[in-house]
Design a protein around this motif. Sequence first.
Motif, PDB file in Angstrom:
ATOM      1  N   ASN A 396       3.893  -4.816  10.726  1.00 43.00           N
ATOM      2  CA  ASN A 396       4.631  -6.067  10.509  1.00 43.00           C
ATOM      3  C   ASN A 396       4.469  -6.997  11.708  1.00 43.00           C
ATOM      4  O   ASN A 396       4.320  -8.206  11.537  1.00 43.00           O
ATOM      5  N   LYS A 399       1.225  -8.480  11.301  1.00 41.58           N
ATOM      6  CA  LYS A 399       1.152  -9.381  10.142  1.00 41.58           C
ATOM      7  C   LYS A 399       1.935 -10.684  10.383  1.00 41.58           C
ATOM      8  O   LYS A 399       1.455 -11.761  10.055  1.00 41.58           O
ATOM      9  N   TYR A 400       3.155 -10.544  10.949  1.00 47.01           N
ATOM     10  CA  TYR A 400       4.024 -11.720  11.045  1.00 47.01           C
ATOM     11  C   TYR A 400       3.948 -12.424  12.412  1.00 47.01           C
ATOM     12  O   TYR A 400       4.665 -13.393  12.619  1.00 47.01           O
ATOM     13  N   ASP A 424       7.606  -7.898  19.324  1.00 45.23           N
ATOM     14  CA  ASP A 424       6.456  -8.811  19.182  1.00 45.23           C
ATOM     15  C   ASP A 424       6.844 -10.185  19.707  1.00 45.23           C
ATOM     16  O   ASP A 424       8.018 -10.446  19.971  1.00 45.23           O
ATOM     17  N   LEU A 437      17.095  -7.908   5.985  1.00 48.45           N
ATOM     18  CA  LEU A 437      15.705  -7.452   6.176  1.00 48.45           C
ATOM     19  C   LEU A 437      15.437  -6.063   5.599  1.00 48.45           C
ATOM     20  O   LEU A 437      14.345  -5.781   5.123  1.00 48.45           O
ATOM     21  N   TYR A 442      13.429  -7.281  -0.272  1.00 48.65           N
ATOM     22  CA  TYR A 442      13.712  -8.527   0.464  1.00 48.65           C
ATOM     23  C   TYR A 442      12.486  -9.020   1.236  1.00 48.65           C
ATOM     24  O   TYR A 442      11.848  -8.269   1.959  1.00 48.65           O
ATOM     25  N   GLN A 443      12.190 -10.296   1.046  1.00 49.46           N
ATOM     26  CA  GLN A 443      11.102 -10.919   1.804  1.00 49.46           C
ATOM     27  C   GLN A 443      11.598 -12.262   2.319  1.00 49.46           C
ATOM     28  O   GLN A 443      12.223 -13.010   1.565  1.00 49.46           O
ATOM     29  N   VAL A 444      11.336 -12.535   3.589  1.00 53.16           N
ATOM     30  CA  VAL A 444      11.750 -13.825   4.140  1.00 53.16           C
ATOM     31  C   VAL A 444      10.749 -14.857   3.641  1.00 53.16           C
ATOM     32  O   VAL A 444       9.544 -14.615   3.682  1.00 53.16           O
ATOM     33  N   GLY A 453       2.609  -8.432   0.516  1.00 46.47           N
ATOM     34  CA  GLY A 453       3.667  -7.441   0.743  1.00 46.47           C
ATOM     35  C   GLY A 453       4.610  -7.387  -0.438  1.00 46.47           C
ATOM     36  O   GLY A 453       4.605  -8.276  -1.300  1.00 46.47           O
ATOM     37  N   LEU A 454       5.409  -6.306  -0.482  1.00 51.34           N
ATOM     38  CA  LEU A 454       6.316  -6.099  -1.613  1.00 51.34           C
ATOM     39  C   LEU A 454       7.785  -6.168  -1.204  1.00 51.34           C
ATOM     40  O   LEU A 454       8.673  -6.007  -2.034  1.00 51.34           O
ATOM     41  N   GLY A 455       8.055  -6.341   0.078  1.00 58.23           N
ATOM     42  CA  GLY A 455       9.445  -6.334   0.533  1.00 58.23           C
ATOM     43  C   GLY A 455      10.029  -4.937   0.477  1.00 58.23           C
ATOM     44  O   GLY A 455      11.246  -4.759   0.314  1.00 58.23           O
ATOM     45  N   GLY A 457       8.667  -2.263   2.723  1.00 51.00           N
ATOM     46  CA  GLY A 457       8.377  -1.515   3.952  1.00 51.00           C
ATOM     47  C   GLY A 457       9.621  -1.213   4.763  1.00 51.00           C
ATOM     48  O   GLY A 457       9.891  -0.046   5.094  1.00 51.00           O
ATOM     49  N   LEU A 458      10.399  -2.239   5.084  1.00 53.17           N
ATOM     50  CA  LEU A 458      11.579  -2.018   5.932  1.00 53.17           C
ATOM     51  C   LEU A 458      12.662  -1.234   5.189  1.00 53.17           C
ATOM     52  O   LEU A 458      13.399  -0.468   5.803  1.00 53.17           O
TER      53      LEU A 458
HETATM   54  P1  ADP Z   1       6.797  -6.874   3.365  1.00 48.18           P
HETATM   55  O1  ADP Z   1       6.051  -5.892   2.513  1.00 48.18           O
HETATM   56  O2  ADP Z   1       7.098  -8.139   2.643  1.00 48.18           O
HETATM   57  O3  ADP Z   1       6.235  -7.059   4.709  1.00 48.18           O
HETATM   58  P2  ADP Z   1       9.002  -5.588   4.755  1.00 48.18           P
HETATM   59  O4  ADP Z   1      10.144  -4.868   4.175  1.00 48.18           O
HETATM   60  O5  ADP Z   1       8.105  -4.828   5.661  1.00 48.18           O
HETATM   61  O6  ADP Z   1       8.230  -6.199   3.512  1.00 48.18           O
HETATM   62  O7  ADP Z   1       9.541  -6.846   5.531  1.00 48.18           O
HETATM   63  C1  ADP Z   1      10.539  -7.658   4.958  1.00 48.18           C
HETATM   64  C2  ADP Z   1      10.474  -9.065   5.505  1.00 48.18           C
HETATM   65  O8  ADP Z   1      10.825  -9.053   6.883  1.00 48.18           O
HETATM   66  C3  ADP Z   1       9.098  -9.667   5.467  1.00 48.18           C
HETATM   67  O9  ADP Z   1       8.949 -10.413   4.269  1.00 48.18           O
HETATM   68  C4  ADP Z   1       9.046 -10.540   6.683  1.00 48.18           C
HETATM   69  O10 ADP Z   1       9.361 -11.869   6.325  1.00 48.18           O
HETATM   70  C5  ADP Z   1      10.130 -10.038   7.609  1.00 48.18           C
HETATM   71  N1  ADP Z   1       9.563  -9.380   8.809  1.00 48.18           N
HETATM   72  C6  ADP Z   1       9.340  -8.075   9.007  1.00 48.18           C
HETATM   73  N2  ADP Z   1       8.844  -7.835  10.238  1.00 48.18           N
HETATM   74  C7  ADP Z   1       8.754  -9.030  10.846  1.00 48.18           C
HETATM   75  C8  ADP Z   1       8.313  -9.450  12.143  1.00 48.18           C
HETATM   76  N3  ADP Z   1       7.888  -8.586  13.051  1.00 48.18           N
HETATM   77  N4  ADP Z   1       8.370 -10.762  12.427  1.00 48.18           N
HETATM   78  C9  ADP Z   1       8.826 -11.656  11.493  1.00 48.18           C
HETATM   79  N5  ADP Z   1       9.245 -11.319  10.264  1.00 48.18           N
HETATM   80  C10 ADP Z   1       9.207 -10.019   9.939  1.00 48.18           C
END
Ligand code: ADP
Length: 491
Positions: A396, A399-400, A424, A437, A442-444, A453-455, A457-458
Amino acid sequence: MDELSAYGHQEFLSSLIDVAELYNNAPCGYCSISPNGIILKINHTLLNWLGYREDELIGQKFSVLLSKGGQMHFEMFFLPLASVEHSVKEMSYEINRKDGSSHPVLLNASVKLDDHQRITAINTVLTDNSARRQYEKDLIRSRQMAESERKRLQFMADFIPEIIFTATAKGKIDYLNARFFEYFKCDIKIPGSAFILSQFHPEDLKMLLKTWQESINLGKDLQVEIRLKNFSGGYEWHLLKAAKFITEGGEIANWFGSCANINDHVNALKKKDEFIDIASHELKTPITSLKAILQLLDRVKADPGNRMIPSLIEKANKNLRKVNILVDDLLNASQLAQGHLQLNKVQVNLFELIGDCVHHIRMENNYEILTEGDKDATVVADEGRIEQVVTNFISNAIKYAPDSKKIRVKICRLATSIRTEVIDFGQGIAAEKIPFLFDRYYQVENKGVKYTGLGLGLFICSEIIKKHGGKIGAESIQGEGSTFWFELPIQ
Ligand code: ADP
């Protein structure tokens, strides 16, 4: 007729009636009382009820036979009323027996006057009032029972989380439980139809009125999904039901209705649909690439020396890995949701575990990943699952935070746990999004940028850490970066 002629008609009839016998053994008590309440004469029936001999009562005050309250009432109401009105009707007293028990009686009285219209005696008739008393008691008990049953039903109606209402056969609302007033923050005692109708979403109102009218006309039970305004002005989905209550004659007596809030349920279904859309889309992209790569490989298969082949195979592998990760996430999330996560716990050195993860990630990406902190920190955990969490945090961060090539991983020992942080220096996350999160799906929303992504992972990370008895969280400053952390208990 022979006897009649022998004695004369009147004489014969008189001879049939023994007045003394009637007086003494009548089914009611007789008692003659002086104007100031002294017993002058008393019949056998009353003596039998009371258990006294005649000589014990003659000359006594009648009121001594009554309870304390009865004595006062007799002296202050009965005697004055008898002397003024010359008759008393149906006064209820408890009369005391010699054995101490009491007997309910009704007193009726009329006065005997002398030639100067002075009262010589108050002739009192006492009738057994126990049946009537019992009836009165039963009536009071029935009323109390009906009242407590009403209160019980009222309590139940107010307690249940749904809005409950009743309506007349013609559909006019005549009862609403406490939930209604709570939900709409309404303090009108009986709100009129204008208030009630204004709470429905305008798009649903026409359909509701039409269906409700149909129900009333045809005696058909009602079931519709409608949106109701909540106190903050937004609309929430509700399931509105009404069932008719039929009289013995087959007529509709009234309607019983309920209104359940199904907003979460409707939203969950909507979310699920959206998720299926996202998942299909996410899977489709690498699969389409794979298909194109395979077509290309098919074209060049006759020429094994073709220079495109190695890069095509590498691209195919990359896309396959994407599909694999997505399918793994889907499987993991559904297993976790059903509580099927099995942990295979062993003693794990976190520094070494993180080192391995970082090594794999470094191989693929052009990133500077710095690992620092307690090198001896060990926990009892499922190695593969913790690796999954660390990899997810680092992936993440890559990616982000695509513009910053630096990621720090810190391990520190706390009093009862080991804390791992992945830091990060990317775009960060708005404070109001942080609490969500770790929610499933959930996806921001990132303006302009579309991340795959599928929302999930976290959500998966959070379930894994919770299953280990640990804690998980995130902190972030927008524009500066984010820290995702988890803590595992020291055992
Ligand atoms: P996804 O598969 O969409 O990445 P996650 O559950 O891993 O799903 O993450 C959920 C949301 O958290 C992501 O859509 C992202 O917007 C936000 N996110 C996660 N990690 C970070 C990060 N390191 N910096 C910014 N946003 C993050």
